[in-house]
Design an enzyme around this catalytic site. Structure first.
Site, short mmCIF file in Angstrom:
data_model
loop_
_atom_site.label_atom_id
_atom_site.label_comp_id
_atom_site.label_asym_id
_atom_site.label_seq_id
_atom_site.Cartn_x
_atom_site.Cartn_y
_atom_site.Cartn_z
N ALA A 78 0.86 -1.19 0.00
CA ALA A 78 0.00 0.00 0.00
C ALA A 78 0.89 1.23 0.00
CB ALA A 78 -0.91 0.01 1.23
N HIS A 79 0.82 2.01 -1.08
CA HIS A 79 1.70 3.17 -1.17
C HIS A 79 1.07 4.36 -1.90
CE1 HIS A 79 2.18 1.60 -5.22
NE2 HIS A 79 2.63 2.78 -5.57
#
Length: 369
Positions: free
Chosen positions: A209-210
């Site tokens: 998740a970025h």
């Protein structure tokens, strides 16, 4: 122009671009095609850059602009200046870009202003979310490019709907398949990541998740992490989270807790990450590239977004959208864990890079006649 072999300049700047353009670099090497590589330095961590070239056994880039982090305008502008100077020096015939980053947009603008032709690898992807900078980059690039290398017929249809001429569009498959086929065996030989984290006989999930829309807003990031924690508690899945520097910074700034059933690890090089993906029970991600790789690797994927520019992964049953609401993440993950693997890969047979290179060479030779 050399009618036997036009000079191709490949512009890249991020980890996904290195991975997906590596098969084209290898194809150029195999055919002794004249080419050069410009690395913009958009991702400036050594672990996300130079090590990829070493590990994938690729020649180092001919140029590195070392642009680093900045505002969209400053970063893109600095890239355009640097790329233009190199293109003039190289006498480039065709510039190849891949995807939807600021490096892609900068390479396209610099090339079109110099009347170089532009090839867009992975053309025609649409999330239909104009709040995403990536969506604007890919639309602008498609409308400026001379060669639109669409990965699927679905991508081709979207380009045609936008009024782009059919004679610019080539359905080639996606170089992600080439990359996975070429590097999976390399990963099993070179990577010891499973031993390092004690995963040889353990089922585990993988989390990435970025994206800004997920990690830059506290409540959204908090909900996402809560969803992962509930998956761990209710479904008994332990996750590894190779955390991007951006996400780590936001985690610390917001004072958020790491989910109980999640182990944060440093960003992984490509071969280690490919090995982690290959052996995962399920992958939770907000990355488009990871959605594709999971599909090719036959690993169930849950996308932590409300939309995707890879709808083909949804169509074949390899992927499902969950958003960031905790209950949706749990329900969707439970469904995907139970799904039957063995779906059809919609992205081609692993010969995309050869097709792209052949198309460019033939077209350039015809133009020169």
């Amino acid at each position: 122009m050399n009618t036997q072999s036009p000079h191709i300049t490949i512009v890249l700047g991020t980890r996904p671009e290195i991975i997906k353009l590596a098969p084209i670099i290898r194809a150029c090497e195999a055919r002794s095609t004249s080419y050069s590589v410009i690395h913009t330095g958009q991702h400036y961590s050594k672990n996300l850059n130079e090590v990829f070239f070493d590990q994938l056994e690729l020649p180092q880039p001919d140029y590195n602009l070392a642009v680093g982090s900045a505002s969209h305008g400053e970063q893109t502008g600095e890239m355009i200046i640097g790329i233009e100077e190199i293109l003039l020096e190289e006498g480039t015939d065709v510039v190849l870009v891949q995807g939807d980053t600021n490096s892609v947009l900068a390479g396209t603008i610099a090339a079109t202003k110099l009347d170089c032709e532009v090839g867009h690898v992975e053309a025609g992807l649409r999330s239909f979310d104009r709040d995403m900078p990536e969506e604007k980059n890919r639309v602008l690039t498609d409308h400026a490019a001379d060669y639109l290398f669409a990965p699927t017929e679905q991508s081709e249809a979207l380009l045609l709907e936008e009024g782009l001429p059919k004679d610019r569009i080539y359905v080639t498959g996606n170089t992600v398949v080439d990359a996975v086929h070429q590097n999976r065996e390399l990963a099993s030989q070179k990577s010891s990541v499973l031993e390092e984290f004690g995963l040889n006989d353990t089922e585990y999930g993988l989390l990435t998740a970025h994206r800004a829309e997920n990690v830059d807003e506290k409540n959204t990031f908090m909900n996402l992490l809560e969803g992962v924690e509930r998956v761990g508690e209710e479904l008994g899945v332990e996750f590894l989270y190779p955390i991007h520097p951006r996400a780590r910074g936001q985690l610390e700034e917001f004072g958020l807790q790491i989910p109980e059933h999640t182990q944060i690890i440093p960003p992984q090089d490509y071969l280690d990450f490919l090995q982690l993906q290959s052996n995962a029970k399920v992958i939770l991600t907000d990355s488009g590239g990871v959605q594709e790789e999971a599909c090719v690797l036959n690993v169930p994927c849950v996308t932590l977004r409300e939309n995707t520019e890879r709808p083909e992964t949804l169509d074949v049953g390899a992927n499902c959208l969950a958003g960031t609401a905790p209950h949706e993440i749990v329900e969707t993950t439970n469904m995907m864990i139970q799904t039957e693997r063995g779906w059809e890969n919609p992205f081609g047979d692993g010969t995309t890079a050869k097709m792209i290179l052949q198309t460019i060479i033939q077209s350039q030779q015809q133009e020169a006649v």
